[in-house]
Design a protein around this motif. Structure first.
Motif, PDB file in Angstrom:
ATOM      1  N   ASP A  29       0.955  -1.221  -0.106  1.00 50.28           N
ATOM      2  CA  ASP A  29       0.160  -0.038   0.080  1.00 50.28           C
ATOM      3  C   ASP A  29       0.938   1.297  -0.068  1.00 50.28           C
ATOM      4  O   ASP A  29       0.274   2.315  -0.162  1.00 50.28           O
ATOM      5  N   VAL A  30       2.256   1.169   0.247  1.00 52.08           N
ATOM      6  CA  VAL A  30       2.871   2.342   0.301  1.00 52.08           C
ATOM      7  C   VAL A  30       4.320   1.977  -0.443  1.00 52.08           C
ATOM      8  O   VAL A  30       4.924   0.979  -0.357  1.00 52.08           O
ATOM      9  N   SER A  31       4.490   2.746  -1.407  1.00 53.77           N
ATOM     10  CA  SER A  31       5.906   2.572  -2.115  1.00 53.77           C
ATOM     11  C   SER A  31       6.694   3.886  -2.277  1.00 53.77           C
ATOM     12  O   SER A  31       6.347   4.701  -2.809  1.00 53.77           O
ATOM     13  N   ASN A  32       8.055   3.591  -2.627  1.00 55.44           N
ATOM     14  CA  ASN A  32       9.082   4.506  -2.969  1.00 55.44           C
ATOM     15  C   ASN A  32       8.742   5.830  -2.392  1.00 55.44           C
ATOM     16  O   ASN A  32       8.115   6.626  -3.360  1.00 55.44           O
ATOM     17  N   GLN A  33       8.841   6.263  -1.308  1.00 53.31           N
ATOM     18  CA  GLN A  33       8.682   7.728  -1.010  1.00 53.31           C
ATOM     19  C   GLN A  33       9.854   8.243   0.180  1.00 53.31           C
ATOM     20  O   GLN A  33      10.369   7.396   0.819  1.00 53.31           O
TER      21      GLN A  33
ATOM     22  N   LEU B 113       3.543  -0.538   6.316  1.00 52.54           N
ATOM     23  CA  LEU B 113       3.325  -1.186   5.134  1.00 52.54           C
ATOM     24  C   LEU B 113       2.248  -2.567   5.347  1.00 52.54           C
ATOM     25  O   LEU B 113       2.661  -3.220   6.237  1.00 52.54           O
ATOM     26  N   THR B 114       1.461  -2.375   4.391  1.00 49.65           N
ATOM     27  CA  THR B 114       0.743  -3.603   4.404  1.00 49.65           C
ATOM     28  C   THR B 114       0.673  -4.482   3.008  1.00 49.65           C
ATOM     29  O   THR B 114       0.603  -3.700   1.903  1.00 49.65           O
ATOM     30  N   ALA B 115       0.998  -5.744   2.980  1.00 53.95           N
ATOM     31  CA  ALA B 115       0.959  -6.449   1.512  1.00 53.95           C
ATOM     32  C   ALA B 115      -0.329  -6.989   1.440  1.00 53.95           C
ATOM     33  O   ALA B 115      -1.192  -7.475   2.137  1.00 53.95           O
ATOM     34  N   ALA B 116      -0.938  -6.937   0.015  1.00 54.97           N
ATOM     35  CA  ALA B 116      -1.933  -7.520  -0.295  1.00 54.97           C
ATOM     36  C   ALA B 116      -1.917  -8.255  -1.436  1.00 54.97           C
ATOM     37  O   ALA B 116      -1.393  -8.144  -2.439  1.00 54.97           O
ATOM     38  N   ALA B 117      -2.013  -9.801  -1.413  1.00 53.62           N
ATOM     39  CA  ALA B 117      -1.798 -10.759  -2.348  1.00 53.62           C
ATOM     40  C   ALA B 117      -2.921 -10.859  -3.504  1.00 53.62           C
ATOM     41  O   ALA B 117      -3.922 -10.439  -3.203  1.00 53.62           O
ATOM     42  N   SER B 118      -2.537 -11.059  -4.598  1.00 55.07           N
ATOM     43  CA  SER B 118      -3.296 -11.201  -5.720  1.00 55.07           C
ATOM     44  C   SER B 118      -3.977 -12.543  -5.612  1.00 55.07           C
ATOM     45  O   SER B 118      -3.552 -13.316  -4.973  1.00 55.07           O
TER      46      SER B 118
END
Length: 111
Positions: free
Chosen positions: A9-13, A23-28
């Protein structure tokens, strides 16, 4: 960043030094969150969420893995291919199963 099929949910900042980033991960579909990799020292992990203290420059990735399914091969009518047993395969694996013989019981033939 993510490795495999999923997203974070959060990237490169850029963030303030000494702050915490969550950070939270969400699987496909057909995948699951496996683990966090990278500069995770001093971080707190709870399931698919990581809280990262920004005490240094960090590169962290969420790693996702393909789901696995278990099935059992058994037959009362001949030798199976694969042999009787319990198997685990990744989602989407093509399977080819068979029984090697024809069995006749009375006037009924089992193939």
């Amino acid at each position: 960043d993510s490795i495999g099929a999923g997203s974070v949910d959060v990237s490169n900042q850029w963030v303030s030094a000494e702050s915490n980033v969550v950070l939270t991960a969400a699987a496909s579909n057909n995948y699951h969150f496996a683990y966090w990799s990278g500069d995770t020292n001093e971080s707190v992990v709870v399931g698919d969420t990581i809280t990262v203290p920004m005490t240094q420059v960090r590169s962290i990735s969420a790693v996702f893995a393909l789901n696995e399914h278990t099935f059992e091969v058994a037959s009362a009518h001949g030798v199976t291919e694969p042999v009787a047993g319990i198997y685990t395969n990744s989602y989407g694996t093509a399977l080819s199963n068979s029984v090697d013989s024809i069995e006749t019981l009375g006037s009924t033939q089992y193939v």
